[in-house]
Scaffold this motif. Structure first.
Motif, mmCIF file in Angstrom:
data_model
loop_
_atom_site.group_PDB
_atom_site.id
_atom_site.type_symbol
_atom_site.label_atom_id
_atom_site.label_comp_id
_atom_site.label_asym_id
_atom_site.label_seq_id
_atom_site.Cartn_x
_atom_site.Cartn_y
_atom_site.Cartn_z
ATOM 1 N N VAL A 58 -16.612 -22.362 -5.506
ATOM 2 C CA VAL A 58 -16.777 -23.795 -4.911
ATOM 3 C C VAL A 58 -18.000 -24.473 -5.354
ATOM 4 C CG1 VAL A 58 -16.458 -24.064 -2.850
ATOM 5 C CG2 VAL A 58 -15.467 -22.581 -3.453
ATOM 6 N N ALA A 59 -17.772 -25.742 -5.949
ATOM 7 C CA ALA A 59 -18.644 -27.157 -5.736
ATOM 8 C C ALA A 59 -19.249 -27.521 -4.390
ATOM 9 C CB ALA A 59 -18.522 -27.777 -6.234
ATOM 10 N N PRO A 61 -22.218 -28.203 -1.128
ATOM 11 C CA PRO A 61 -22.354 -28.091 0.025
ATOM 12 C C PRO A 61 -21.865 -26.916 0.616
ATOM 13 C CG PRO A 61 -22.226 -30.228 0.469
ATOM 14 C CD PRO A 61 -21.448 -29.774 -0.481
ATOM 15 N N SER A 62 -20.188 -27.065 1.124
ATOM 16 C CA SER A 62 -19.608 -26.803 1.841
ATOM 17 C C SER A 62 -18.389 -25.530 1.810
ATOM 18 C CB SER A 62 -18.142 -27.814 2.453
ATOM 19 O OG SER A 62 -17.573 -27.400 1.327
ATOM 20 N N ALA A 63 -19.094 -24.762 0.736
ATOM 21 C CA ALA A 63 -18.819 -23.231 -0.062
ATOM 22 C C ALA A 63 -19.226 -22.560 1.206
ATOM 23 C CB ALA A 63 -19.502 -23.009 -0.753
ATOM 24 N N GLU A 67 -16.051 -20.069 3.502
ATOM 25 C CA GLU A 67 -16.123 -18.878 2.997
ATOM 26 C C GLU A 67 -15.869 -18.422 4.757
ATOM 27 O OE1 GLU A 67 -18.490 -15.085 1.174
ATOM 28 O OE2 GLU A 67 -19.366 -16.910 1.746
ATOM 29 N N HIS A 81 -18.409 -18.014 -4.076
ATOM 30 C CA HIS A 81 -19.672 -18.911 -4.151
ATOM 31 C C HIS A 81 -20.559 -19.743 -4.353
ATOM 32 C CE1 HIS A 81 -18.278 -17.671 -8.200
ATOM 33 N NE2 HIS A 81 -19.004 -18.116 -8.493
ATOM 34 N N ARG A 82 -21.124 -20.334 -4.365
ATOM 35 C CA ARG A 82 -21.127 -21.900 -4.557
ATOM 36 C C ARG A 82 -22.058 -22.209 -5.986
ATOM 37 N NH1 ARG A 82 -25.790 -25.676 -1.703
ATOM 38 N NH2 ARG A 82 -25.868 -27.341 -2.861
#
Length: 472
Positions: A58-59, A61-63, A67, A81-82
């Protein structure tokens, strides 16, 4: 006179019942095993496939928030994972570091997937992240970064290609067990030759149907898998004997197919089959072919090495079985106690060799090849017809009987790989006995010369009948 009623023979009834139970157990164990295996290994993993620990890059900061939301809705379904940005999310999929890549942009949310990993997995990802995007007020845009070949619309073409070479590799072992004139080396050479032909034909056929891309290196990978199955199956025979079909088919059919990730992606089957996926040759071949065809040869070394490991294991089993056979032959030759008689290897579709008499000079398709032949003559070298040939084990157990034809010849097939006694007898002649070593792939000939029980008046009495020198 008092009437007497005979008491039922309860002991005989119990013995008959026990015999019936043993017969049913010895003949029905394989279909019962297969029935249970299909229920456990097919119905269980395929009746309701759901995602398990699908890795998603996930691209942004909202990863972490994503999750948590997915974990609450579908516990254990996704591992998030970010990554830095959309390019990194895409690269994670093409580099096989993640199954999917998601960019949670409010105006243009994107999902990167690989149809080559399985159509059903792609559908689950699309459904899940479409809802995620809608909750953020956007409309999801999907990008397939590893499309399957045009002729493989459902993404299962590799599974059926691999399956077409897996099951015949096992069946070939079962059929060659009937080839009693083929020794171990010839059988292994047959496995290699047939595996090479199957690999080329399977690849050319798949290419002609546009099921796979053009990369001939796939032929080598398929060939290695055929050898892993056939050599390991052949190596298992002397150790599991009559239970060999269950062991081999359990390994290469019941366990390999649901854990392969071909029909249903491995991320959507129960944990037991996910754990088998990195081990079984079928799943490793599918992973190697996916990497070769669709992911620029990423991560193909490990699955190829696993397949080669199965080949080494199969060769080691064959060598160990040969050593065991030679040791048993030496013990019998030295007069030591022989092992108990082995039950024949049985398959539900193919009847395995049984000791039997066969015609000396005619051979029909499907008929066993003779492993023992010979000719019986009188004291003048003339053929004797109607002589009884009895083959027994070294401890006297009769294996088969044959009768010589008009040329005095006989032939036997399906004898066990060990020393046997061959007895030639006729009512009016002295019997003769010879001990020969029956070996798979090494036909032996044993001739006899039988002397009359009463010597002619013009000739001196002869000694006991003996085999004719010249056995081979």
């Amino acid at each position: 006179m008092a009437e007497h009623k005979a008491e039922p023979e309860s002991g005989g009834a119990a013995s008959s019942l026990a015999t019936t139970a043993r017969t049913l157990a010895s003949t029905l164990w394989f279909p019962a095993f297969f029935f249970t295996g299909f229920l456990v290994c097919y119905l269980l993993p395929f009746h309701n496939p759901v995602p398990h620990h699908v890795d998603v890059a996930v691209a942004g900061p909202s990863a972490g928030q994503l999750e948590q939301a997915l974990e609450q809705k579908s516990p254990g379904a996704f591992d998030i994972h970010r990554v830095a940005d959309a390019d990194a999310a895409r690269d994670a999929v093409t580099d096989r570091d993640a199954t999917a890549g998601y960019v949670p942009d409010r105006t243009d949310p994107q999902l990167f997937v690989a149809k080559a990993d399985g159509y059903s997995l792609e559908s689950v990802l699309q459904k899940t992240f479409t809802k995620v995007a809608q909750q953020s007020g956007g409309q999801l845009h999907m990008h397939d970064v590893a499309s399957t070949a045009p002729g493989d619309g459902m993404g299962t073409g590799l599974f059926y290609l691999v399956l077409a070479c897996t099951i015949p590799s096992y069946i070939m072992v079962m059929m060659l067990l009937r080839a009693t004139t083929f020794g171990r080396r010839k059988k292994v050479a047959t496995f290699v030759t047939a595996g090479a032909l199957m690999s080329v034909i399977a690849y050319v056929t798949a290419r002609g149907m546009d099921v796979v891309p053009d990369d001939p290196l796939a032929i080598l990978f398929i060939f290695l898998m055929t050898q892993a199955v056939s050599l390991t199956s052949y190596g298992l025979v002397p150790f599991f004997k009559q239970f060999f079909p269950g062991v081999a088919m359990g390994l290469f059919v019941l366990l390999s197919m649901p854990s392969s990730g071909g029909a249903i992606p491995v991320q959507m089957v129960p944990g037991f089959f996910r754990a088998l996926h990195p081990i079984m040759p079928m799943g490793n071949l599918i992973e190697a072919l996916r990497g070769l065809f669709y992911f620029d040869s990423k991560d193909i070394v490990r699955p190829v090495l696993v397949i080669c490991g199965w080949i080494v294991f199969g060769v080691a089993l064959i060598l160990l079985g040969a050593w065991k056979e030679r040791r048993a032959a030496r013990r019998e030759a030295e007069g030591e106690s022989a092992e108990s008689v082995e039950a024949p290897v049985e398959d539900p579709s193919f009847e395995m060799p049984q000791p039997s008499a066969v015609a000396p000079h005619t051979h029909r398709l499907g008929q066993q090849d003779p492993v023992l032949t010979g000719r019986v003559t009188d004291q003048h070298g003339q053929p004797l017809a109607g002589v009884a040939i009895t083959v027994t084990g070294t401890h006297g157990r009769e294996l088969m009987r044959a009768i010589t034809d008009e040329r005095g010849e006989y032939a036997a097939a399906g004898l066990p790989d060990r020393f046997v006694n061959v007895i030639a007898s006729s009512p009016d002649r002295l019997a003769a006995v010879a001990r020969v070593l029956a070996r798979d792939g090494h036909p032996v000939r044993q001739d006899f010369r039988l002397m009359p029980r009463t010597a002619p008046a013009s000739a001196p009495a002869s000694g006991p009948a003996a085999p004719v020198a010249g056995s081979r």
